[in-house]
Design a protein around this motif. Structure first.
Motif, mmCIF file in Angstrom:
data_model
loop_
_atom_site.group_PDB
_atom_site.id
_atom_site.type_symbol
_atom_site.label_atom_id
_atom_site.label_comp_id
_atom_site.label_asym_id
_atom_site.label_seq_id
_atom_site.Cartn_x
_atom_site.Cartn_y
_atom_site.Cartn_z
ATOM 1 N N ARG A 17 22.283 19.835 18.388
ATOM 2 C CA ARG A 17 22.439 18.843 17.159
ATOM 3 C C ARG A 17 22.821 19.629 16.108
ATOM 4 O O ARG A 17 23.805 18.786 15.434
ATOM 5 C CB ARG A 17 21.099 18.421 16.775
ATOM 6 N N GLU A 18 22.814 20.888 15.809
ATOM 7 C CA GLU A 18 23.386 21.664 14.590
ATOM 8 C C GLU A 18 24.659 21.783 14.790
ATOM 9 O O GLU A 18 25.458 21.679 13.923
ATOM 10 C CB GLU A 18 22.574 22.860 14.249
ATOM 11 N N ALA A 19 25.196 22.062 16.041
ATOM 12 C CA ALA A 19 26.484 22.465 16.144
ATOM 13 C C ALA A 19 27.403 21.453 16.332
ATOM 14 O O ALA A 19 28.528 21.215 15.597
ATOM 15 C CB ALA A 19 26.715 23.149 17.770
ATOM 16 N N LEU A 20 26.850 20.123 16.545
ATOM 17 C CA LEU A 20 27.556 18.795 16.639
ATOM 18 C C LEU A 20 27.705 18.237 15.296
ATOM 19 O O LEU A 20 28.736 17.739 14.818
ATOM 20 C CB LEU A 20 26.948 17.883 17.370
ATOM 21 N N GLY A 74 22.919 -6.312 23.187
ATOM 22 C CA GLY A 74 24.236 -6.726 22.820
ATOM 23 C C GLY A 74 25.287 -5.721 22.966
ATOM 24 O O GLY A 74 24.904 -4.784 23.666
ATOM 25 N N LYS A 75 26.418 -5.847 22.509
ATOM 26 C CA LYS A 75 27.346 -4.784 22.551
ATOM 27 C C LYS A 75 27.266 -3.448 21.731
ATOM 28 O O LYS A 75 27.169 -3.680 20.464
ATOM 29 C CB LYS A 75 28.783 -5.404 22.162
ATOM 30 N N PRO A 76 26.629 -2.391 22.427
ATOM 31 C CA PRO A 76 26.385 -1.409 21.441
ATOM 32 C C PRO A 76 27.726 -0.463 21.061
ATOM 33 O O PRO A 76 28.936 -0.792 21.435
ATOM 34 C CB PRO A 76 25.509 -0.249 22.513
ATOM 35 N N SER A 77 27.705 0.173 20.142
ATOM 36 C CA SER A 77 28.582 1.322 19.750
ATOM 37 C C SER A 77 29.014 2.160 21.040
ATOM 38 O O SER A 77 28.133 2.337 21.777
ATOM 39 C CB SER A 77 28.325 2.449 18.669
ATOM 40 N N PRO A 78 30.379 2.448 21.035
ATOM 41 C CA PRO A 78 30.878 3.262 22.255
ATOM 42 C C PRO A 78 29.810 4.604 22.432
ATOM 43 O O PRO A 78 29.533 5.303 21.472
ATOM 44 C CB PRO A 78 32.121 3.980 21.984
ATOM 45 N N MET A 79 29.615 4.917 23.593
ATOM 46 C CA MET A 79 28.436 6.095 23.798
ATOM 47 C C MET A 79 29.469 7.196 24.575
ATOM 48 O O MET A 79 30.125 6.943 25.526
ATOM 49 C CB MET A 79 27.341 5.678 24.635
ATOM 50 N N ILE A 80 29.460 8.253 23.993
ATOM 51 C CA ILE A 80 29.801 9.645 24.631
ATOM 52 C C ILE A 80 28.655 10.492 25.144
ATOM 53 O O ILE A 80 27.731 10.685 24.355
ATOM 54 C CB ILE A 80 30.561 10.528 23.922
ATOM 55 N N PHE A 81 28.493 10.556 26.526
ATOM 56 C CA PHE A 81 27.551 11.092 27.259
ATOM 57 C C PHE A 81 27.614 12.918 27.281
ATOM 58 O O PHE A 81 29.064 13.208 27.735
ATOM 59 C CB PHE A 81 26.881 10.711 28.590
ATOM 60 N N MET A 82 26.824 13.707 26.949
ATOM 61 C CA MET A 82 27.209 15.034 27.106
ATOM 62 C C MET A 82 25.617 15.438 28.036
ATOM 63 O O MET A 82 24.745 15.213 27.610
ATOM 64 C CB MET A 82 27.148 15.741 25.789
ATOM 65 N N VAL A 107 30.583 21.532 26.250
ATOM 66 C CA VAL A 107 31.495 20.643 25.939
ATOM 67 C C VAL A 107 32.546 21.372 25.378
ATOM 68 O O VAL A 107 32.319 22.202 24.332
ATOM 69 C CB VAL A 107 31.052 19.360 25.296
ATOM 70 N N ASP A 108 33.895 21.205 25.582
ATOM 71 C CA ASP A 108 35.216 21.938 24.903
ATOM 72 C C ASP A 108 35.343 21.237 23.637
ATOM 73 O O ASP A 108 35.206 19.760 23.637
ATOM 74 C CB ASP A 108 36.394 21.961 25.694
ATOM 75 N N ILE A 113 36.412 16.198 20.350
ATOM 76 C CA ILE A 113 37.183 15.710 19.171
ATOM 77 C C ILE A 113 37.916 14.568 19.547
ATOM 78 O O ILE A 113 37.994 13.444 19.015
ATOM 79 C CB ILE A 113 38.049 16.684 18.531
ATOM 80 N N GLY A 114 38.829 14.692 20.772
ATOM 81 C CA GLY A 114 39.456 13.648 21.142
ATOM 82 C C GLY A 114 38.692 12.329 21.694
ATOM 83 O O GLY A 114 39.043 11.177 21.366
#
Length: 127
Positions: A17-20, A74-82, A107-108, A113-114
């Motif tokens: 969490r801190e790094a992100l 409903g339609k959630p915000s885009p999710m990026i799983f790590m 994660v790189d 970022i991309g």
């Protein structure tokens, strides 16, 4: 003046969490940190979230449980799983549920970022 995009980080590991948080702030976005899926679901300002970075395995609800719950609402915000658990069944389930990305820990940063930029662009198109 427009507000910076809000990125929710949902991970039970404080170091992650801190790094992100540091990375998200450095990109000019606004981080919201959650220790669990339940904390995120209880947050009243969820509609302001542009995208989410979500761990798969956490105490309590998993990232996939959260995805299913948000999809049902409903339609959630885009999710990026790590995740550290990159088995194909988990990846397939996340992607079938509409995940934007599925990234293996560690994660790189450039890849993340991309993914964040792409997810926020998708979110802006939906909005």
């Amino acid at each position: 003046m427009s507000h910076p995009p809000v990125i929710a980080v949902i991970d039970d590991d404080p170091a992650i969490r801190e790094a992100l948080e540091d990375l998200i702030v450095s990109l000019g976005y606004r981080p919201l940190l959650f220790v669990s899926a339940e904390d995120f679901l209880a947050f009243p300002g969820r509609s302001a979230v542009g995208c989410m970075v979500v761990d798969i395995r956490m105490g309590g609800m998993t990232g996939l449980d959260l995805q299913a719950r948000l999809n049902a609402q409903g339609k959630p915000s885009p999710m990026i799983f790590m995740t550290s658990y990159t088995d194909e069944a988990t990846r397939s389930k996340a992607m079938a549920g509409g995940a934007h990305s599925f990234l293996a820990k560690p994660v790189d940063a450039e890849v993340l970022i991309g993914c964040l930029a792409s997810a926020l662009h998708e979110s802006a198109r939906q909005g």
